[in-house]
Write a protein that holds these residues in place. Structure first.
Motif, mmCIF file in Angstrom:
data_model
loop_
_atom_site.group_PDB
_atom_site.id
_atom_site.type_symbol
_atom_site.label_atom_id
_atom_site.label_comp_id
_atom_site.label_asym_id
_atom_site.label_seq_id
_atom_site.Cartn_x
_atom_site.Cartn_y
_atom_site.Cartn_z
ATOM 1 N N GLU A 152 0.835 -1.188 0.000
ATOM 2 C CA GLU A 152 0.000 0.000 0.000
ATOM 3 C C GLU A 152 0.874 1.244 0.000
ATOM 4 O O GLU A 152 1.791 1.368 0.795
ATOM 5 C CB GLU A 152 -0.899 -0.011 1.242
ATOM 6 C CG GLU A 152 -1.837 1.174 1.350
ATOM 7 C CD GLU A 152 -2.950 1.108 0.322
ATOM 8 O OE1 GLU A 152 -3.590 2.148 0.101
ATOM 9 O OE2 GLU A 152 -3.174 0.019 -0.247
ATOM 10 N N PRO A 153 0.628 2.189 -0.939
ATOM 11 C CA PRO A 153 1.442 3.416 -0.974
ATOM 12 C C PRO A 153 1.298 4.207 0.319
ATOM 13 O O PRO A 153 0.258 4.188 0.976
ATOM 14 C CB PRO A 153 0.874 4.184 -2.174
ATOM 15 C CG PRO A 153 0.200 3.149 -3.013
ATOM 16 C CD PRO A 153 -0.320 2.130 -2.055
ATOM 17 N N SER A 154 2.339 4.903 0.673
ATOM 18 C CA SER A 154 2.332 5.700 1.891
ATOM 19 C C SER A 154 1.448 6.930 1.719
ATOM 20 O O SER A 154 1.074 7.312 0.612
ATOM 21 C CB SER A 154 3.754 6.117 2.261
ATOM 22 O OG SER A 154 4.305 6.937 1.242
ATOM 23 N N ALA A 164 3.214 9.587 -0.420
ATOM 24 C CA ALA A 164 3.141 9.350 -1.863
ATOM 25 C C ALA A 164 1.766 9.714 -2.408
ATOM 26 O O ALA A 164 1.650 10.323 -3.481
ATOM 27 C CB ALA A 164 3.470 7.891 -2.169
ATOM 28 N N LYS A 165 0.731 9.358 -1.697
ATOM 29 C CA LYS A 165 -0.622 9.706 -2.137
ATOM 30 C C LYS A 165 -0.816 11.216 -2.170
ATOM 31 O O LYS A 165 -1.422 11.761 -3.100
ATOM 32 C CB LYS A 165 -1.656 9.061 -1.227
ATOM 33 C CG LYS A 165 -1.698 7.548 -1.287
ATOM 34 C CD LYS A 165 -2.745 7.005 -0.336
ATOM 35 C CE LYS A 165 -2.805 5.494 -0.369
ATOM 36 N NZ LYS A 165 -3.812 4.956 0.573
ATOM 37 N N HIS A 179 1.164 12.756 -5.099
ATOM 38 C CA HIS A 179 0.505 12.412 -6.361
ATOM 39 C C HIS A 179 -0.738 13.276 -6.579
ATOM 40 O O HIS A 179 -0.976 13.767 -7.702
ATOM 41 C CB HIS A 179 0.128 10.936 -6.343
ATOM 42 C CG HIS A 179 -0.495 10.444 -7.609
ATOM 43 N ND1 HIS A 179 0.170 10.428 -8.809
ATOM 44 C CD2 HIS A 179 -1.736 9.965 -7.863
ATOM 45 C CE1 HIS A 179 -0.627 9.955 -9.756
ATOM 46 N NE2 HIS A 179 -1.792 9.672 -9.208
ATOM 47 N N CYS A 194 5.148 2.987 -6.952
ATOM 48 C CA CYS A 194 4.152 2.349 -6.085
ATOM 49 C C CYS A 194 3.496 1.138 -6.725
ATOM 50 O O CYS A 194 2.731 0.441 -6.057
ATOM 51 C CB CYS A 194 3.074 3.357 -5.684
ATOM 52 S SG CYS A 194 3.674 4.733 -4.681
ATOM 53 N N HIS A 195 3.770 0.879 -7.994
ATOM 54 C CA HIS A 195 3.156 -0.258 -8.687
ATOM 55 C C HIS A 195 4.250 -1.033 -9.416
ATOM 56 O O HIS A 195 4.662 -0.613 -10.507
ATOM 57 C CB HIS A 195 2.082 0.210 -9.671
ATOM 58 C CG HIS A 195 0.923 0.887 -9.030
ATOM 59 N ND1 HIS A 195 0.955 2.226 -8.646
ATOM 60 C CD2 HIS A 195 -0.300 0.426 -8.674
ATOM 61 C CE1 HIS A 195 -0.215 2.548 -8.108
ATOM 62 N NE2 HIS A 195 -0.986 1.482 -8.118
#
Length: 307
Positions: free
Chosen positions: A126-128, A131-132, A135, A195-196
């Motif tokens: 799961e992205p932090s 990072a979210k 983005h 993240c992916h």
């Protein structure tokens, strides 16, 4: 005590080649380096596991060898014993009764310290929150600039400023707009790709990654080529218009004076054609980035659990 033999040593001896090196048992070297056996004389090679009167020290015996054609048992000397953990993969005789290996029937690991490395597969983490957040900031910043410049500021300034004033503001404003947009799209692509992992991408995530990549390419072209060429051509046209006393009118529609100037001046006519071509390409790139960011916003909205 058992003698531990390496497969390469036995192979060399059976083929009549020099032994690659001295081999050791509990008491000393069995066959010294350089001993050569004739293949025609070798009927069977085996290890005397039992040992003789010297206290159970092993020896290598070649059957069918005539007298005087080579030593059957090598000279012995003092040498440190070789431990079983670092011996080669040739079995060192039958297992002793009552041992764990004999009881279980499992093969003994010749070297537990040398095991093949297991490949590590990436996991979907799961992205932090950071990072979210980044983005969302980059995507919303680029989207907001596009909406303002494309649909609001351009029409407002074009209806209230003179032709040359509008061109001067756009020549100073658009480079920042294009470069900031290209940076935002690049950061969006970088964050999404980090993240992916590539091995775990779904079809939807692959499409989103391609959309970010296209947005980076298109925005970079607009910032480095189309937008810059449009500003340079417009500046040259404004110089010619000033020489004829034009450029102080307000409005988007071309007046008859500019039409007559294009007909009478070949250089101005050529610049006008170039301006229309590069302005069209720049507008298409801007609309392409707008479509990519709209798709990215839709993709983000579909993955929101709650507001």
């Amino acid at each position: 005590m058992h003698t531990h033999e390496h497969p390469l040593v036995l192979k060399a001896l059976l083929q009549g080649q020099p032994a690659p090196g001295p081999r050791w048992d509990a008491g000393g070297p069995v066959v010294p380096m350089g001993t050569r056996l004739q293949p025609s004389r070798v009927l069977q090679a085996g290890l005397d596991w039992g040992g003789g009167a010297g206290g159970g020290q092993g020896s290598l015996r070649v059957l069918g060898q005539g007298r005087g054609e080579g030593p059957g048992t090598a000279r012995r000397g003092a040498a440190p014993p070789r431990s079983r953990a670092h011996s080669c993969l040739v079995p060192s005789g039958p297992p002793e009764p009552g041992s764990s290996t004999a009881a279980s029937g499992a093969k003994e690991d010749p070297d537990p310290g040398l095991r093949p490395l297991q490949p590590t597969m990436p996991t979907d983490v799961e992205p932090s929150v950071l990072a979210k957040t980044l983005h969302l900031i980059f995507l919303s910043t680029f989207w907001g600039m596009q909406i303002w410049v494309t649909f609001i500021s351009g029409f407002v300034m074009g209806g209230n400023l003179t032709r040359h004033t509008l061109g001067y503001i756009q020549s100073r404003l658009f480079p920042y707009y294009f470069h900031v947009g290209s940076l935002c799209s690049f950061f969006n692509l970088t964050i999404f790709a980090m993240c992916h992992p590539r091995e775990l991408l779904s079809d939807e995530e692959t499409t989103q990654l391609i959309v970010f990549f296209v947005c980076v390419i298109v925005s970079a072209l607009n910032a480095q080529w189309f937008g810059q060429m449009t500003s340079d051509i417009m500046a040259d046209m404004h110089l010619l218009e000033q020489s004829y006393g034009l450029g102080q009118d307000i409005g988007f529609f071309s007046r008859k004076s500019y039409t007559r100037l294009r007909e009478s001046n070949p250089k101005y006519r050529q610049l006008s054609r170039q301006l229309n071509r590069y302005r069209l390409l720049s507008s298409l790139c801007n609309l392409g980035c707008l479509a990519c960011n709209g798709f990215s916003l839709y993709h983000m909205a579909t993955h929101l659990s709650t507001l």
